[in-house]
Design a protein around this motif. Sequence first.
Motif, PDB file in Angstrom:
ATOM      1  N   VAL A  69       0.836  -1.197   0.000  1.00  0.00           N
ATOM      2  CA  VAL A  69       0.000   0.000   0.000  1.00  0.00           C
ATOM      3  C   VAL A  69       0.875   1.253   0.000  1.00  0.00           C
ATOM      4  CG1 VAL A  69      -1.708   1.327   1.309  1.00  0.00           C
ATOM      5  CG2 VAL A  69      -1.947  -1.146   1.109  1.00  0.00           C
ATOM      6  N   ALA A 121       1.930   2.031  -3.437  1.00  0.00           N
ATOM      7  CA  ALA A 121       0.814   2.576  -4.213  1.00  0.00           C
ATOM      8  C   ALA A 121       0.637   4.065  -3.925  1.00  0.00           C
ATOM      9  CB  ALA A 121      -0.474   1.821  -3.898  1.00  0.00           C
ATOM     10  N   ASP A 176       1.086   6.126  -7.250  1.00  0.00           N
ATOM     11  CA  ASP A 176      -0.177   5.997  -7.984  1.00  0.00           C
ATOM     12  C   ASP A 176      -1.027   7.268  -8.005  1.00  0.00           C
ATOM     13  OD1 ASP A 176       0.451   3.466  -8.664  1.00  0.00           O
ATOM     14  OD2 ASP A 176      -1.061   2.459  -7.442  1.00  0.00           O
ATOM     15  N   LYS A 189      -7.858   4.033  -9.754  1.00  0.00           N
ATOM     16  CA  LYS A 189      -7.858   2.738  -9.067  1.00  0.00           C
ATOM     17  C   LYS A 189      -8.023   2.923  -7.554  1.00  0.00           C
ATOM     18  CE  LYS A 189      -3.957   0.520  -8.676  1.00  0.00           C
ATOM     19  NZ  LYS A 189      -2.726  -0.243  -9.015  1.00  0.00           N
ATOM     20  N   ILE A 190      -7.341   3.909  -6.998  1.00  0.00           N
ATOM     21  CA  ILE A 190      -7.466   4.194  -5.571  1.00  0.00           C
ATOM     22  C   ILE A 190      -8.866   4.704  -5.234  1.00  0.00           C
ATOM     23  CG2 ILE A 190      -6.691   5.770  -3.738  1.00  0.00           C
ATOM     24  CD1 ILE A 190      -3.866   5.541  -4.907  1.00  0.00           C
ATOM     25  N   ALA A 248     -11.291   1.865  -5.115  1.00  0.00           N
ATOM     26  CA  ALA A 248     -11.165   1.096  -3.870  1.00  0.00           C
ATOM     27  C   ALA A 248     -11.854   1.825  -2.716  1.00  0.00           C
ATOM     28  CB  ALA A 248      -9.688   0.861  -3.545  1.00  0.00           C
ATOM     29  N   ALA A 255      -7.797  -5.803   0.865  1.00  0.00           N
ATOM     30  CA  ALA A 255      -7.291  -4.613   0.174  1.00  0.00           C
ATOM     31  C   ALA A 255      -5.775  -4.498   0.331  1.00  0.00           C
ATOM     32  CB  ALA A 255      -7.976  -3.364   0.716  1.00  0.00           C
ATOM     33  N   LEU A 309      -4.034  -1.943  -2.187  1.00  0.00           N
ATOM     34  CA  LEU A 309      -4.938  -0.821  -2.352  1.00  0.00           C
ATOM     35  C   LEU A 309      -5.240  -0.176  -0.998  1.00  0.00           C
ATOM     36  CD1 LEU A 309      -7.555  -2.105  -4.967  1.00  0.00           C
ATOM     37  CD2 LEU A 309      -5.847  -0.305  -5.297  1.00  0.00           C
TER      38      LEU A 309
END
Length: 332
Positions: free
Chosen positions: A63, A66, A70, A135-136, A139, A269, A274
Amino acid sequence: MDTILLLTVLVVIFALTFDFINGFHDTANAIATSVSTRALPPKVAVIMAAVMNFIGAITFTGVAKAITKDIVDPFALSNGSVIILAALLAAIIWNLITWYYGIPSSSSHAIIGAIAGSAIAAAGFGVLNYTGFVKILQALLLSPFIAIAAGFLMMSLFKVIFKNANLYRTNKGIRYLQICTAALQSFTHGTNDAQKAMGIMTMALIAGGLQSGDDIQGWVRVSAAVAMGLGTSIGGYKIIKTVGGKIMKLRPVNGAAADLASASVIFSATLIHLPVSTTHVISSAIMGVGAAQRVKGVKWGVARKIIMTWIITMPSAAAMAALIFYILDIFF
């Protein structure tokens, strides 16, 4: 170079401050059900949560990576340290405001919205990494609905299992189970939430030219885990009161079902790298459990208030971060 180093040090300090505040802000969610059903005394629950949060925080890094790359590309930011510092200040201010009023707002929404808002203020909308950012967002958006469904299914399963059980003995036994589920809840909270601060610190190190890759350094992992553990040890009793009692009247079987449902969603997750809001997931799982028990038993007025706070958190934090960035940009 001295200015860049100073900004990087400030980012690390405020990232650990954010993690510390996240600890006492969000830990309340992790132990609210076990405290409200009297499965654990508040002090014991908080100490246990602190230890499990620390263990969870140093176990995973997916995470954190990410968060590092991200939302925005840290390698492409010309004034990345100022952007990140503004985002942290905005998220900290928002967390303190919602903590003061006992509102279980999302630290995840706050920091992700703040990073996006600060970056947009600095370099326009083109700076966002839209693939990763979307994408985040997906989630964050879907996880509460998944948690509601998980809570509903878990409570439905418990109703079948304990259909013919003696209520007193069942409640007594479930209270012991809740000690385990609260520990699991706190562990999964650490595996997801503490990594956000790790990712932010790594972004700052990259933006400051002090790191060339996106690997999470050992001292970053340990310091973030310690900060969250210390924050957890303080606890957030105002939010415990809201999550543990104002959404619905919790009994041990409800609390255990909510803990298991939300822990499974958060840990899933974490495994797919995520970030999700533990606040959203836990509160939503309680709503799902309540709906399975009796739809009218859920205090939907309080639930609506919490949901409205969820909706306004990200844009509010983004706007606040943009404003703080403009102020900091004058000095740096």
